[in-house]
Design an enzyme around this catalytic site. Structure first.
Site: not given
Ligand code: AHR
Length: 509
Positions: A175, A309
């Site tokens: 991220e 994810e």
């Protein structure tokens, strides 16, 4: 009511469904590692070198193909050298993302690789780009995988491990657009090239490098990362790109409310049931859109898309630490999972891996452990993973659905049946989800191209939409034999209970 028909050409296999789409994720977050996987050698909970044996046994039934660690956001704060050597001498750190607790680093590289060996799974290490250095990342892969007497291999041996480990998967940051550094994609793309260069192949360990990818529908992020590849249009011997990395990731979570109030895991309305499933189906749209961007640069589909994810993200259970992300897991979560797997199967030509967040005690977990008694519970989501093991490394089959009822959704009509199928050798497996909260559904399986000589089915459902498993009722949601399968002139006819997930196994001549 008109029946739903699922036409399946059993003799027309498509792309291989990588077993790695059934991958898992374990972060230093709440009670995932500590209390979940790892209790320490002195614990009363039966363990091997500190790793919970009941957790290992339960997960072995899922044939976990890979495990991502140590984060998540934690990965970009993690300095691997803090997690090696004698445990009582390891430095401490603050886990600033997750509960602001002090991390004692007692679970580190050796413990993680030990866990992988016990689980019989492959390691997917997430490297630190946000606050780490290129040298640190380079030395970690050397420490893990080098065989000779290089400095890092010697350090590993001094810490008790002679043989190098295999590390087939390595993440370049996490991220990066958020907790992994708040970077612009143009900046991250350069860093990803640089860091990947130093994640070297040692001792025959061929690393598949995965650059931190987009969130949700951020197609620009994917586009810029795709521009990082040097020669995708030139024919190469290898199926995977030589570099700088081999895949990019995508993160997407299912919730029914805004970030500040994501919805409750067990207290939800029928409308929220449908909203969750509609948002789960959005994964298919995301894979299509990101796939289209990737196709423009890579029509041969050599760059992998890794959904490392995914899953439900609800408000934490009342009374638990808000930073620990502990949530219950109901039948609704199970169907969110089955709908995701249909999407992963249908996009098997591009999606090479996916990792549910997270394996134990965090978000859409497979297993929940009681912090007081240590009791372990398999969640409804666990059962979907178990029921789907037959799809691992099987060849996808197209399922053409006709006569599917729909319901008005927030963005479009929501189809109330989801399906996918695969074949391997003399078998096929069909997955069927009935999203309808109240009505059963009969589906005709129009099976073409190969003779079916035997069949059996399993079904996962429960009296209530929010039924979940607890230490007192561990099998409130558990698969049972699906009796409602009948021969039909076009193949088979299956009646799915309301709000259910079923698998039909076929033996083929
Ligand atoms: O899975 C929980 C967190 O969600 C991860 O640490 C992060 O990558 C994502 O935002």
């Amino acid at each position: 009511m008109e029946k739903t028909t699922a036409v399946i050409d059993l003799d027309l296999p498509g792309a291989r469904i990588s077993r790695h789409v059934y991958g898992h994720f374990a972060e230093h977050l709440g009670r995932c590692i500590y209390g979940g996987f790892y209790v320490g050698e002195d614990s009363d909970v039966p363990n091997e070198r500190g790793i919970r044996l009941d957790v290992v046994e339960a997960l072995r039934a899922l044939n976990i193909p890979n495990l991502r660690w140590p984060g998540g956001c934690f990965a970009d704060d993690y300095h691997w050298r803090d997690g090696i050597g004698p445990r009582d001498e390891r430095p401490r750190m603050v886990n600033s993302h997750w509960g602001d607790v002090v991390e004692d680093n007692s679970f580190g590289t050796h413990e993680f690789m030990d866990l992988c060996e016990l689980l019989g799974t492959e390691a997917y290490i997430a490297g630190n780009v946000g606050s780490g250095s290129v040298a640190e990342m380079s030395e970690w892969i050397e420490y893990l995988t080098r065989a000779d007497d290089s400095p890092m291999a010697a350090l590993r041996r001094a810490n008790g491990r002679d043989e190098p480990w295999k590390v087939p998967y390595f993440g370049i940051g996490n991220e990066a657009w958020g907790c992994g550094g708040n970077l612009r994609v143009e900046q991250f793309a350069s860093l990803a090239r640089q860091y990947s260069t130093y994640v070297r192949n040692h001792a025959g360990n061929d690393v598949y490098r995965i650059a931190a990818g987009a969130s949700d529908g951020d197609l620009h992020w994917t586009e810029v990362l795709m521009q990082s590849f040097d020669a995708l249009d030139k024919p190469e011997e290898s199926e995977r790109p030589a570099g700088p990395f081999q895949a990019i990731s995508l993160h997407y979570y299912t919730m029914t409310g805004p970030w500040a109030d994501k919805g409750a895991a067990t207290q939800f309305t029928e409308d929220e049931w449908y909203l969750a499933l509609e948002r789960a189906r959005f994964m298919d749209h995301l894979l299509t859109r990101h796939g289209q961007v990737m196709d423009r640069y890579d029509p041969a589909k050599r760059v992998g898309l890794v959904v490392d994810e995914w899953g439900t993200w609800w408000n934490v259970e009342p009374g638990t630490n808000p930073g620990f992300l502990y949530q219950q897991n109901t039948l609704r979560d199970a169907l969110v999972a089955s709908v995701h797997f249909d999407a992963f199967h249908q996009h098997a030509d591009r999606v090479v891996m996916a990792n549910i967040a997270q394996t134990v005690n965090v978000l859409q977990a497979m297993l929940l452990t009681d912090p007081e008694t240590g009791a372990l519970v398999r969640t409804p989501s666990y059962h979907v993973f178990e029921m789907n093991t037959g799809h691992h490394d099987a060849d996808s089959l197209d399922v053409h659905l006709q006569g599917v009822p729909t319901r008005a959704g927030e963005k479009a009509e929501l189809p109330l049946v989801s399906a996918s199928a695969s074949t391997r050798g003399g078998t096929a497996l069909v997955s069927l989800t009935n999203l309808d909260a109240t009505a059963e559904r009969t589906v005709v399986l129009d099976l073409r191209g190969r003779e079916v000589t035997a069949h059996s089915g399993r079904v996962l459902s429960a009296p209530e939409l929010a039924t979940h498993n607890t230490p007192d009722a561990p099998d409130a949601v558990a698969p049972v034999a699906l009796e409602a399968i009948r021969p039909h002139e076009r193949g088979l006819e299956v009646t799915l209970p309301a709000h259910s997930y079923a698998t039909v196994s076929l033996t083929l001549a």
